[in-house]
Design a protein around this motif. Structure first.
Motif, short mmCIF file in Angstrom:
data_model
loop_
_atom_site.label_atom_id
_atom_site.label_comp_id
_atom_site.label_asym_id
_atom_site.label_seq_id
_atom_site.Cartn_x
_atom_site.Cartn_y
_atom_site.Cartn_z
N GLN A 37 0.86 -1.18 0.00
CA GLN A 37 0.00 0.00 0.00
C GLN A 37 0.90 1.23 0.00
O GLN A 37 1.67 1.44 0.93
CB GLN A 37 -0.93 0.02 1.21
N LYS A 41 -2.42 5.33 -0.46
CA LYS A 41 -3.33 4.27 0.00
C LYS A 41 -3.71 3.29 -1.12
O LYS A 41 -4.61 2.48 -0.92
CB LYS A 41 -4.62 4.86 0.62
N LEU A 43 -3.63 0.07 -3.09
CA LEU A 43 -3.29 -1.28 -2.64
C LEU A 43 -3.11 -2.20 -3.84
O LEU A 43 -3.98 -2.28 -4.70
CB LEU A 43 -4.43 -1.80 -1.76
#
Lengths: 113, 113
Positions: A37, A41, A43
């Motif tokens: 990540q 943010k 992923l």
């Protein structure tokens, strides 16, 4: 009992070093994963093992090498660390490769300086 | 190929009001759809999934999601938001036969008292 545990939680290291992150799950799951990540943010899956067999290997530099000594453990070794490797790395597990409802560890925040 | 979009970076809602977090997907095949929640400094937690069957899926903490094939959407909903619902929400998709999930970029849900 922690279902998916990874160590260390924080890792600060210099460029060029080699480091490892360990992961263990006590859920009896067959499949384990490593995710990255980034600072935004986002992923992305890196690797997946099913019963110690590598089944997913996304476009990850060769400096990253997963190792699964048994189906309860999936470790991540990183050679020659670079600044861009700084991120949070999550280990996860799921009951099977088909049932991909995943249980995540708390993450390892890697900072390369 | 598969992709998922979460069009909103942030959703703000007052406590007690209904909430919706949007997700649309694109796959070449039957989609398997998931919602996860991430609280600060924690790993992702599974909320719910759609594989087949009833289009309305109920999950943890009072959340539900509706699969809409014609609109290729899988929006997350809750009738009455709580301040404790404030977190980062991820939608994920994979196509049947593939073991690689693709995650959206996440939507930050902020519930105001």
């Amino acid at each position: 009992d922690t279902a998916v545990s990874q160590t260390p939680k924080y890792l600060v290291t210099q460029m060029g070093n080699d480091k490892s992150i360990k992961c263990e799950q006590n859920l009896g799951h067959d499949t384990m994963y490593w995710y990255k990540q980034d600072s935004k943010k986002f992923l992305k899956i890196m690797f997946s093992y099913n019963n110690k067999e590598l089944i997913i290997n996304e476009t990850v530099p060769n400096r990253f090498s997963p190792k699964s000594p048994d189906k309860a453990h999936l470790n991540l070794h990183i050679n020659s660390l670079e600044l861009g490797d700084s991120a949070v790395y999550f280990c996860a597990s799921s009951p099977s490769r088909e049932n991909t409802e995943a249980f995540f560890g708390q993450g390892t925040r890697l900072t390369v300086v | 190929a598969q992709s998922v979009a979460q069009p909103e970076d942030q959703v703000n809602v007052a406590e007690g009001n209904p909430l919706t977090v949007k997700c649309t997907y694109s796959v070449s095949g039957n989609p398997y759809l998931f919602w996860y929640v991430q609280y600060p400094n924690r790993g992702l937690q599974f909320l719910l999934k759609y594989i087949t069957g009833d289009n309305l899926v109920k999950g943890s903490y009072g959340f539900e999601a509706e699969f809409n094939k014609s609109q290729t959407s899988f929006h997350l909903k809750k009738p009455s938001a709580l301040v404790s619902d404030s977190a980062l929400y991820f939608c994920a998709v994979r196509v049947g036969g593939s073991y690689i999930p693709t995650f959206g970029r996440g939507t930050s849900l902020i519930v105001h008292p």
